[in-house]
Design an enzyme around this catalytic site. Structure first.
Site, PDB file in Angstrom:
ATOM      1  N   GLY A  24       0.811  -1.221   0.000  1.00  0.00           N
ATOM      2  CA  GLY A  24       0.000   0.000   0.000  1.00  0.00           C
ATOM      3  C   GLY A  24       0.837   1.260   0.000  1.00  0.00           C
ATOM      4  N   ASP A  25       1.944   1.248   0.723  1.00  0.00           N
ATOM      5  CA  ASP A  25       2.855   2.389   0.746  1.00  0.00           C
ATOM      6  C   ASP A  25       3.404   2.649  -0.649  1.00  0.00           C
ATOM      7  OD1 ASP A  25       4.687   4.394   1.982  1.00  0.00           O
ATOM      8  OD2 ASP A  25       6.208   2.926   1.385  1.00  0.00           O
ATOM      9  N   ALA A  26       3.811   1.589  -1.338  1.00  0.00           N
ATOM     10  CA  ALA A  26       4.344   1.731  -2.698  1.00  0.00           C
ATOM     11  C   ALA A  26       3.265   2.282  -3.636  1.00  0.00           C
ATOM     12  CB  ALA A  26       4.860   0.392  -3.209  1.00  0.00           C
TER      13      ALA A  26
END
Length: 161
Positions: free
Chosen positions: A44-46
């Site tokens: 999700g961060d990516a």
């Protein structure tokens, strides 16, 4: 990491099929609901970082330092936690459960955010990763668009003070 350890990881990660295509060796199918919330947050961060960087190109296309400064602020735990707190009421029970699992995951908290902010941000990122891996792209797009708008308003309000 020693070279032989690295080589073992590479050998376990990828295989070449008869058509000469590279495919994952260990996992052919990914079940997002069974993944650790920290793994979901990693994906999700990516996704959110790429989303933000792409959106920022609509405002600036030449100054990488400016892009990076805004990107870092938008994807910060502080801003993500503000966004998910506002969006919580709009989540389905399954989505809220993923956020809760992400919030409860134990990880090291950086000094740039409070423990609560970091935990909420991890929940937000876990939800992004979950929706992405579920291939629920319409819902993912809806949530990140709203989060970007919330964070943009927050940054504008702070800048006006």
């Amino acid at each position: 990491m020693k070279f032989d350890h690295f080589q073992k990881l590479v050998d376990n990660f990828f295989t070449i099929n008869e058509a000469g295509e590279v495919s994952p060796a260990k996992y052919g199918d990914i079940a997002p609901e069974r993944l650790s919330p920290l793994v979901l947050a990693y994906v999700g961060d990516a996704y959110f970082t790429l989303y933000v960087r792409t959106r920022l190109l609509g405002y600036e296309q030449n100054k990488v330092r400016v892009l990076h400064t805004f990107d870092a602020k938008i994807v910060s735990a502080v801003m993500q936690s503000k966004a998910i707190k506002i969006l919580e009421d709009q989540l389905t029970p399954d989505e809220a459960d993923i956020v809760r699992r992400g919030r409860n995951a134990k990880s090291t908290v950086p000094k740039s955010a409070s423990i609560a902010e970091y935990r909420y941000a991890t929940g937000f990122e876990a939800l992004m990763g979950y929706l992405y891996l579920q291939k629920r792209y319409d819902r993912l797009s809806e949530i990140v668009d709203k989060a970007f708008a919330i964070i943009s308003r927050e940054m504008t309000a702070v800048a006006k003070k």
